[in-house]
Scaffold this motif. Sequence first.
Motif, PDB file in Angstrom:
ATOM      1  N   LEU A   1       0.999  -1.027  -0.128  1.00 35.49           N
ATOM      2  CA  LEU A   1      -0.008  -0.015  -0.041  1.00 35.49           C
ATOM      3  C   LEU A   1       0.842   1.330  -0.102  1.00 35.49           C
ATOM      4  N   LEU A   2       1.939   1.192   0.786  1.00 37.38           N
ATOM      5  CA  LEU A   2       2.781   2.394   0.780  1.00 37.38           C
ATOM      6  C   LEU A   2       3.493   2.522  -0.559  1.00 37.38           C
ATOM      7  N   LEU A   3       3.921   1.398  -1.181  1.00 42.25           N
ATOM      8  CA  LEU A   3       4.510   1.695  -2.349  1.00 42.25           C
ATOM      9  C   LEU A   3       3.417   2.283  -3.240  1.00 42.25           C
ATOM     10  N   LEU A   4       2.354   1.773  -3.358  1.00 40.78           N
ATOM     11  CA  LEU A   4       1.150   2.195  -4.249  1.00 40.78           C
ATOM     12  C   LEU A   4       1.190   3.813  -3.877  1.00 40.78           C
ATOM     13  N   VAL A   5       0.854   4.120  -2.642  1.00 39.98           N
ATOM     14  CA  VAL A   5       0.848   5.660  -2.602  1.00 39.98           C
ATOM     15  C   VAL A   5       2.069   6.453  -3.040  1.00 39.98           C
ATOM     16  N   LEU A   6       3.115   5.901  -2.758  1.00 33.19           N
ATOM     17  CA  LEU A   6       4.492   6.670  -3.166  1.00 33.19           C
ATOM     18  C   LEU A   6       4.672   6.619  -4.775  1.00 33.19           C
TER      19      LEU A   6
ATOM     20  N   PHE B   1      -3.878   9.764   8.385  1.00 31.19           N
ATOM     21  CA  PHE B   1      -3.434  11.137   8.194  1.00 31.19           C
ATOM     22  C   PHE B   1      -2.095  11.072   7.460  1.00 31.19           C
ATOM     23  N   GLN B   2      -1.392  10.460   7.871  1.00 33.41           N
ATOM     24  CA  GLN B   2       0.233  10.303   7.306  1.00 33.41           C
ATOM     25  C   GLN B   2      -0.047   9.845   5.969  1.00 33.41           C
ATOM     26  N   VAL B   3      -0.882   9.131   5.480  1.00 35.42           N
ATOM     27  CA  VAL B   3      -1.024   8.722   3.983  1.00 35.42           C
ATOM     28  C   VAL B   3      -1.657  10.224   3.269  1.00 35.42           C
ATOM     29  N   ARG B   4      -2.676  10.590   4.085  1.00 35.47           N
ATOM     30  CA  ARG B   4      -3.103  11.818   3.350  1.00 35.47           C
ATOM     31  C   ARG B   4      -2.388  12.911   3.145  1.00 35.47           C
TER      32      ARG B   4
ATOM     33  N   SER C   1      -4.468  -1.410  11.098  1.00 35.61           N
ATOM     34  CA  SER C   1      -4.795  -0.868   9.914  1.00 35.61           C
ATOM     35  C   SER C   1      -4.719   0.593   9.846  1.00 35.61           C
ATOM     36  N   VAL C   2      -5.096   1.105   8.720  1.00 38.71           N
ATOM     37  CA  VAL C   2      -4.999   2.485   8.410  1.00 38.71           C
ATOM     38  C   VAL C   2      -6.660   2.890   8.427  1.00 38.71           C
ATOM     39  N   GLU C   3      -6.813   4.050   8.891  1.00 43.43           N
ATOM     40  CA  GLU C   3      -8.297   4.668   8.792  1.00 43.43           C
ATOM     41  C   GLU C   3      -8.081   6.021   8.209  1.00 43.43           C
TER      42      GLU C   3
END
Length: 199
Positions: free
Chosen positions: A12-17, A178-181, A70-72
């Motif tokens: 997921l992190l790889l996709l976001v980045l 929040f980190q992802v956003r 998990s991430v919210e």
Amino acid sequence: MPFIKLYFTPALLLLVLSCPLWQVSQSLPVMTKGPMMDSCVLYARTLLENITDALTQNNLFSGIDCKKQSVELNMETSTPSVCAPKESTCSGIVKSEFDQEMCLTNIRKDLHHYYKFLAAQPDPDSLLGPTVLFSLRELMENCFTWSLPTNMASKEVAVDRPSTYDERLSLCKVLKGFQVRTITINRVLAYMNSGEHTK
């Protein structure tokens, strides 16, 4: 509840980045568009650094392995799709225009949402107030002309009491969201700072 639960895996992190829709903002040089926009890029970067640092603070998540949670994500806004650069194809649909006002409106809503949540969290060790909340407030007030209500503006230190297990678990998941956003917000501000969105 306005959250979606996802598992925060390396994939997921790889996709976001690495999503192609952000390749434009990653490769463009930053052009000066005035001190306000440049400072906003710095405020957003500081916020991301403070969130990332907070996620490593074991005192915030006592009794919980936050890395395994998990991430919210806040699903009340459409920031990732609305703020996608022109000609992006990450969502499978080519986006021909960039609506700056709609994008900024969604970011404002995100920031306000997270500020309200974080200001209500117990923070007896002052691990959120002087870092995440302070930098979030700086970004909101200086870059998004957002006046916080008086009762919120004075709350740079969150609630001064021990947290419950459920509160720590919720904080972990929401802070990861929040980190992802905030990664998205950083890339959006860099994209707008580059001037590419006006071409």
